[in-house]
Design a protein around this motif. Sequence first.
Motif, PDB file in Angstrom:
ATOM      1  N   VAL A  66       0.856  -1.180   0.000  1.00 34.04           N
ATOM      2  CA  VAL A  66       0.000   0.000   0.000  1.00 34.04           C
ATOM      3  C   VAL A  66       0.893   1.230   0.000  1.00 34.04           C
ATOM      4  N   ILE A  67       0.803   1.993  -1.086  1.00 33.30           N
ATOM      5  CA  ILE A  67       1.550   3.235  -1.255  1.00 33.30           C
ATOM      6  C   ILE A  67       0.727   4.369  -0.651  1.00 33.30           C
ATOM      7  N   ASN A  68       1.318   5.080   0.267  1.00 30.11           N
ATOM      8  CA  ASN A  68       0.645   6.225   0.891  1.00 30.11           C
ATOM      9  C   ASN A  68       1.337   7.522   0.484  1.00 30.11           C
ATOM     10  N   TYR A  69       0.533   8.527   0.192  1.00 29.67           N
ATOM     11  CA  TYR A  69       1.077   9.847  -0.107  1.00 29.67           C
ATOM     12  C   TYR A  69       0.150  10.893   0.489  1.00 29.67           C
ATOM     13  N   ASN A  70       0.654  12.100   0.595  1.00 25.03           N
ATOM     14  CA  ASN A  70      -0.166  13.223   1.052  1.00 25.03           C
ATOM     15  C   ASN A  70      -0.255  14.295  -0.018  1.00 25.03           C
ATOM     16  N   ILE A 112      -2.946   2.323  -3.742  1.00 25.65           N
ATOM     17  CA  ILE A 112      -2.513   3.681  -3.466  1.00 25.65           C
ATOM     18  C   ILE A 112      -3.582   4.388  -2.647  1.00 25.65           C
ATOM     19  N   PHE A 113      -3.143   5.178  -1.640  1.00 26.67           N
ATOM     20  CA  PHE A 113      -4.121   5.841  -0.768  1.00 26.67           C
ATOM     21  C   PHE A 113      -3.562   7.165  -0.264  1.00 26.67           C
ATOM     22  N   LYS A 114      -4.338   8.220  -0.442  1.00 30.78           N
ATOM     23  CA  LYS A 114      -3.950   9.546   0.032  1.00 30.78           C
ATOM     24  C   LYS A 114      -4.356   9.713   1.493  1.00 30.78           C
ATOM     25  N   ALA A 115      -3.397  10.104   2.324  1.00 31.73           N
ATOM     26  CA  ALA A 115      -3.697  10.356   3.731  1.00 31.73           C
ATOM     27  C   ALA A 115      -2.590  11.191   4.335  1.00 31.73           C
ATOM     28  N   ASP A 116      -2.979  12.196   5.091  1.00 30.11           N
ATOM     29  CA  ASP A 116      -2.037  12.953   5.908  1.00 30.11           C
ATOM     30  C   ASP A 116      -1.963  12.255   7.254  1.00 30.11           C
ATOM     31  N   VAL A 117      -0.908  11.465   7.448  1.00 27.29           N
ATOM     32  CA  VAL A 117      -0.845  10.612   8.641  1.00 27.29           C
ATOM     33  C   VAL A 117      -0.549  11.382   9.919  1.00 27.29           C
ATOM     34  N   SER A 118      -0.353  12.699   9.811  1.00 24.93           N
ATOM     35  CA  SER A 118      -0.229  13.510  11.019  1.00 24.93           C
ATOM     36  C   SER A 118      -1.599  13.834  11.611  1.00 24.93           C
ATOM     37  N   LYS A 119      -2.655  13.373  10.926  1.00 26.08           N
ATOM     38  CA  LYS A 119      -4.026  13.573  11.400  1.00 26.08           C
ATOM     39  C   LYS A 119      -4.633  12.218  11.747  1.00 26.08           C
ATOM     40  N   ILE A 120      -5.208  12.126  12.924  1.00 26.07           N
ATOM     41  CA  ILE A 120      -5.695  10.844  13.431  1.00 26.07           C
ATOM     42  C   ILE A 120      -6.693  10.196  12.483  1.00 26.07           C
ATOM     43  N   GLU A 121      -7.669  10.952  12.036  1.00 25.58           N
ATOM     44  CA  GLU A 121      -8.724  10.380  11.200  1.00 25.58           C
ATOM     45  C   GLU A 121      -8.171   9.820   9.894  1.00 25.58           C
ATOM     46  N   GLU A 122      -7.219  10.529   9.304  1.00 29.37           N
ATOM     47  CA  GLU A 122      -6.659  10.071   8.030  1.00 29.37           C
ATOM     48  C   GLU A 122      -5.724   8.884   8.232  1.00 29.37           C
ATOM     49  N   ALA A 123      -4.998   8.866   9.345  1.00 32.01           N
ATOM     50  CA  ALA A 123      -4.160   7.707   9.661  1.00 32.01           C
ATOM     51  C   ALA A 123      -5.029   6.462   9.842  1.00 32.01           C
ATOM     52  N   ASN A 124      -6.143   6.613  10.548  1.00 31.53           N
ATOM     53  CA  ASN A 124      -7.069   5.496  10.740  1.00 31.53           C
ATOM     54  C   ASN A 124      -7.646   5.021   9.411  1.00 31.53           C
ATOM     55  N   ALA A 125      -7.982   5.978   8.549  1.00 38.68           N
ATOM     56  CA  ALA A 125      -8.557   5.627   7.246  1.00 38.68           C
ATOM     57  C   ALA A 125      -7.562   4.842   6.396  1.00 38.68           C
ATOM     58  N   LEU A 126      -6.288   5.213   6.478  1.00 37.64           N
ATOM     59  CA  LEU A 126      -5.248   4.505   5.724  1.00 37.64           C
ATOM     60  C   LEU A 126      -5.147   3.053   6.170  1.00 37.64           C
ATOM     61  N   VAL A 127      -5.139   2.838   7.466  1.00 35.96           N
ATOM     62  CA  VAL A 127      -5.048   1.465   7.989  1.00 35.96           C
ATOM     63  C   VAL A 127      -6.295   0.674   7.612  1.00 35.96           C
ATOM     64  N   ASN A 128      -7.456   1.285   7.774  1.00 37.18           N
ATOM     65  CA  ASN A 128      -8.708   0.597   7.424  1.00 37.18           C
ATOM     66  C   ASN A 128      -8.747   0.233   5.944  1.00 37.18           C
ATOM     67  N   TYR A 129      -8.243   1.120   5.095  1.00 39.57           N
ATOM     68  CA  TYR A 129      -8.196   0.834   3.656  1.00 39.57           C
ATOM     69  C   TYR A 129      -7.311  -0.382   3.391  1.00 39.57           C
ATOM     70  N   THR A 130      -6.152  -0.421   4.044  1.00 40.06           N
ATOM     71  CA  THR A 130      -5.230  -1.539   3.858  1.00 40.06           C
ATOM     72  C   THR A 130      -5.882  -2.860   4.247  1.00 40.06           C
ATOM     73  N   ILE A 131      -6.567  -2.857   5.377  1.00 37.56           N
ATOM     74  CA  ILE A 131      -7.257  -4.071   5.821  1.00 37.56           C
ATOM     75  C   ILE A 131      -8.371  -4.435   4.855  1.00 37.56           C
ATOM     76  N   GLY A 132      -9.080  -3.435   4.362  1.00 36.83           N
ATOM     77  CA  GLY A 132     -10.158  -3.693   3.411  1.00 36.83           C
ATOM     78  C   GLY A 132      -9.669  -4.311   2.117  1.00 36.83           C
ATOM     79  N   GLN A 133      -8.465  -3.938   1.718  1.00 36.03           N
ATOM     80  CA  GLN A 133      -7.913  -4.460   0.473  1.00 36.03           C
ATOM     81  C   GLN A 133      -7.246  -5.818   0.647  1.00 36.03           C
ATOM     82  N   PHE A 134      -6.514  -6.003   1.741  1.00 40.09           N
ATOM     83  CA  PHE A 134      -5.662  -7.194   1.872  1.00 40.09           C
ATOM     84  C   PHE A 134      -5.892  -8.008   3.144  1.00 40.09           C
TER      85      PHE A 134
END
Length: 245
Positions: free
Chosen positions: A32-36, A58-80
Motif C-alpha cells: 500500500v503506497i501512501n502519499y499526502n 494507493i491511498f492519500k492520507a495525511d498521517v499527522s491527522k488521526i482520522e486520516e491515519a485510521n482511514a489509511l489502515v482501514n483501507y489496507t485491511i479492506g484491500q488485503f
Amino acid sequence: MKDKKTVLITGSSRGIGRASAILFARNNYNVVINYNKSEDKAKELYDMLTEEGLSVRIFKADVSKIEEANALVNYTIGQFENIDVLINNAGISKPCLFTDISYEQWNEVISTNLSSVFYVTKKALQYMQPNCSGHIINISSMWGLVGGSSEVDYSASKAGMIGLTKALAKELGPSNINVNAIAPGVINTDMVKDLSEDTMEMLKYETPLMRIGKPEDIAKCALFLAEQGDFITGQVISSNGGFVI
C-alpha cells in the motif's frame, strides 16, 4: 493477493518510501503506497508497479491527522485483510536555527515525524496483535541518535521515534511483534536536494564508505528486518556509511 504478505508504507511516493515500495513489491508483497501531497509521483509509482503485474494499492492520507491515519489502515485491511509489515516512513525536515523555529513549524515537524507513528501504529495494532505476528519498522535518522545542528525539531522527532521503538518492542514482544528502527545517514533524497554540490562532496568525504547513501540502501535494510529479523527487536540499525560510529 491473499497468499502474500502485506506491507503498509507511509510517505511512499518518494525517496526511501518509494524505494521500499518497489523492493517489497518485487519480493512478492502486497504494497500500500501512501502519499499526502505528491499525487503525481505516487500515481507514477503505482502505474510502474502495476505494469509489472505486482500487487499494489494507493491511498492519500495525511498521517499527522488521526482520522486520516485510521482511514489509511482501514483501507489496507479492506484491500488485503492483514498488515504483516508496517513501515513508518513519512517525514519532513525544515532546517533552520533553533531560535528561528516557529511554534507552527515545531508542531508540524513533530506531528508529521513522530505523532504519525503513534497514530498509524496504534490503529494497525488492532489488527496485528490478534494475529500475534508482524514487523514494525520506524525510519528514524542518525540525527535522532546524535543530534544535528540547525535540525533541532527534526532531531527531537527522530529521537522520539527511537524511544517509542524501544519501549514498544518491550510491550509487543509477548505478542510476537518485532519493532525496530532504521536511522539513515545522508541519503540522496529530496531532503538534501537544496544542499550545494560542495556541501554534498564534503558530506561524501566525511563518510568512511566515501559515498552518499541511496534510498535503496535503506529499503534493503527494511526488507532484511521484515524477512530475516525474527529475533531482532528494539534495535536501531544506523545505515549511515560510517558517518556516525
